[in-house]
Design a protein around this motif. Structure first.
Motif, PDB file in Angstrom:
ATOM      1  N   ARG A   1       0.857  -1.182   0.000  1.00 18.67           N
ATOM      2  CA  ARG A   1       0.000   0.000   0.000  1.00 18.67           C
ATOM      3  C   ARG A   1       0.891   1.230   0.000  1.00 18.67           C
ATOM      4  O   ARG A   1       1.831   1.315   0.788  1.00 18.67           O
TER       5      ARG A   1
ATOM      6  N   ARG B   1      -1.779  -1.606   9.541  1.00 19.40           N
ATOM      7  CA  ARG B   1      -2.276  -0.570   8.625  1.00 19.40           C
ATOM      8  C   ARG B   1      -2.329   0.777   9.325  1.00 19.40           C
ATOM      9  O   ARG B   1      -1.988   1.813   8.738  1.00 19.40           O
ATOM     10  N   SER B   2      -2.720   0.788  10.591  1.00 21.09           N
ATOM     11  CA  SER B   2      -2.760   2.047  11.345  1.00 21.09           C
ATOM     12  C   SER B   2      -1.353   2.606  11.543  1.00 21.09           C
ATOM     13  O   SER B   2      -1.151   3.826  11.505  1.00 21.09           O
TER      14      SER B   2
ATOM     15  N   SER C   1      -2.559 -13.131   6.938  1.00 20.82           N
ATOM     16  CA  SER C   1      -3.522 -12.154   7.443  1.00 20.82           C
ATOM     17  C   SER C   1      -3.006 -10.730   7.276  1.00 20.82           C
ATOM     18  O   SER C   1      -3.729  -9.837   6.815  1.00 20.82           O
TER      19      SER C   1
ATOM     20  N   LYS D   1      -3.122  -8.932  13.605  1.00 19.56           N
ATOM     21  CA  LYS D   1      -2.178  -7.827  13.511  1.00 19.56           C
ATOM     22  C   LYS D   1      -2.488  -6.847  12.378  1.00 19.56           C
ATOM     23  O   LYS D   1      -2.012  -5.712  12.383  1.00 19.56           O
ATOM     24  N   GLY D   2      -3.280  -7.270  11.398  1.00 13.77           N
ATOM     25  CA  GLY D   2      -3.430  -6.505  10.175  1.00 13.77           C
ATOM     26  C   GLY D   2      -3.877  -5.069  10.363  1.00 13.77           C
ATOM     27  O   GLY D   2      -3.266  -4.138   9.818  1.00 13.77           O
ATOM     28  N   GLU D   3      -4.947  -4.844  11.109  1.00 15.46           N
ATOM     29  CA  GLU D   3      -5.467  -3.487  11.287  1.00 15.46           C
ATOM     30  C   GLU D   3      -4.470  -2.591  12.007  1.00 15.46           C
ATOM     31  O   GLU D   3      -4.361  -1.400  11.717  1.00 15.46           O
ATOM     32  N   PHE D   4      -3.746  -3.157  12.943  1.00 12.94           N
ATOM     33  CA  PHE D   4      -2.744  -2.376  13.678  1.00 12.94           C
ATOM     34  C   PHE D   4      -1.580  -2.000  12.763  1.00 12.94           C
ATOM     35  O   PHE D   4      -1.056  -0.878  12.847  1.00 12.94           O
TER      36      PHE D   4
ATOM     37  N   GLU E   1      -3.062  -8.825   3.780  1.00 12.96           N
ATOM     38  CA  GLU E   1      -4.293  -8.195   3.307  1.00 12.96           C
ATOM     39  C   GLU E   1      -4.271  -6.693   3.558  1.00 12.96           C
ATOM     40  O   GLU E   1      -5.088  -5.954   2.998  1.00 12.96           O
ATOM     41  N   HIS E   2      -3.338  -6.247   4.386  1.00 13.41           N
ATOM     42  CA  HIS E   2      -3.310  -4.843   4.801  1.00 13.41           C
ATOM     43  C   HIS E   2      -2.012  -4.118   4.416  1.00 13.41           C
ATOM     44  O   HIS E   2      -2.053  -2.943   4.059  1.00 13.41           O
TER      45      HIS E   2
END
Length: 302
Positions: free
Chosen positions: A151, A266-267, A283, A261-264, A286-287
């Motif tokens: 990303r 990405r943040s 997992s 862990k993914g959302e963290f 995906e981020h």
């Protein structure tokens, strides 16, 4: 310069398939063989390759040289299974994008891992798991990039995120967890809280990275690091004391207690995340761009 002496330059080695999107030409190689692949690449040597999963990471990494006076402090080296002939398309693409990559090894179908040590590399990123394992055996931090997670972030800060056990640290604690379960792991970590963990395959890279960070003022440093671990209290204490004993500073430490862990990641805005667990990597990918580190007990049979 050897990887144990990072004072002069921090060096990353990268495969052509990690830097650029070569899925189309690789399919030709797999389905039609090396001769068809060579003809395909030569015919298209002036066609610019699309950016690969590690492109943004490499671009940000090389920009660091523009922010420091004197000799370049970072370098990216291309290690490729292409021949120099078929690799011309890769170099043409490097020139098109303005990447400051001047050194390369084209190995004409052979594994390029044997040139990692002579080039003095601190980190090797590839899409070939066998090459990565061989680099790890040489004592170099290495990871297999998982496609699809890159990303692009709007700023120019380079963000590295690391798992703890079997990546920054040895897998000695993870062995207890795998063998005896969570309760035994927690008990052992509480009892060993003041005993530093052994170093993992990415300890040396983190040390070299911190040496580079130290050349900038904290408020203007273009590199940021994070530890993102499934550990939680009370197993956090040994990690903190280990980093303190190593005299290594991590910018952010996130103890998730088993949460995904993914959302963290990405943040945090990770440009790349390194983990030894294949399921965690799948997992996270995906981020963010994710590198699997095939090391330790989690990879003993894979």
């Amino acid at each position: 310069m050897s990887p144990q002496n990072p004072a002069e330059k921090l060096i990353i080695a990268i495969s052509s398939r990690a830097l650029f999107d070569l899925r189309e030409s690789h399919l030709v190689y797999e389905e039609q063989g090396v001769d068809a692949f060579a003809a395909y690449q030569i015919e298209r040597e002036n066609d610019i390759l699309p950016r690969g999963d590690a492109f943004a990471l490499v671009e940000k990494f090389l920009q660091i040289n523009q922010r420091l006076e004197g000799a370049p402090r970072v370098e990216v080296i291309l290690l490729s299974r292409n021949s120099a002939d078929t690799g011309l398309r890769v170099f043409n693409s490097i020139e098109h994008y303005g990447l400051g990559i001047t050194r390369a090894a084209f190995c004409n179908g052979e594994s390029p891992y044997r040139y990692i040590a002579p080039f003095g590399c601190h980190l090797f990123l590839s899409t070939d798991g066998n090459d990565v394992r061989r680099a790890l055996e040489q004592g170099v931090a290495a990871a297999t990039l998982i496609a699809g997670g890159a990303r692009e972030r709007g700023d120019d800060v380079l963000r590295f995120a690391f798992d703890g056990d079997a990546v920054l640290f040895s897998d000695e604690a993870e062995q207890i967890f795998k063998r005896d379960g969570l309760a035994a792991f927690t008990t052992a970590e509480r009892a060993s809280a003041r005993q530093p963990l052994g170093g993992g395959p990415f300890k040396g890279f983190l040390e070299a990275l911190q040496a580079l960070q130290a050349e900038f003022h904290a408020e203007s440093c273009p590199i940021r690091t994070a530890l993102v671990t499934a550990r939680s209290a009370p197993a956090h204490e040994r990690v903190i004391r280990t980093l303190r004993a190593w005299n290594i500073r991590i910018d952010e430490s996130i103890f998730l207690g088993g949460l995904p862990k993914g959302e963290f990641l990405r943040s945090f805005g990770a440009d790349v995340f390194f983990d030894d667990q294949p399921n965690h990597c799948a997992s996270a990918a995906e981020h963010v761009a994710t590198g699997h580190v095939p090391h330790g007990i989690a990879n003993a049979e894979s």
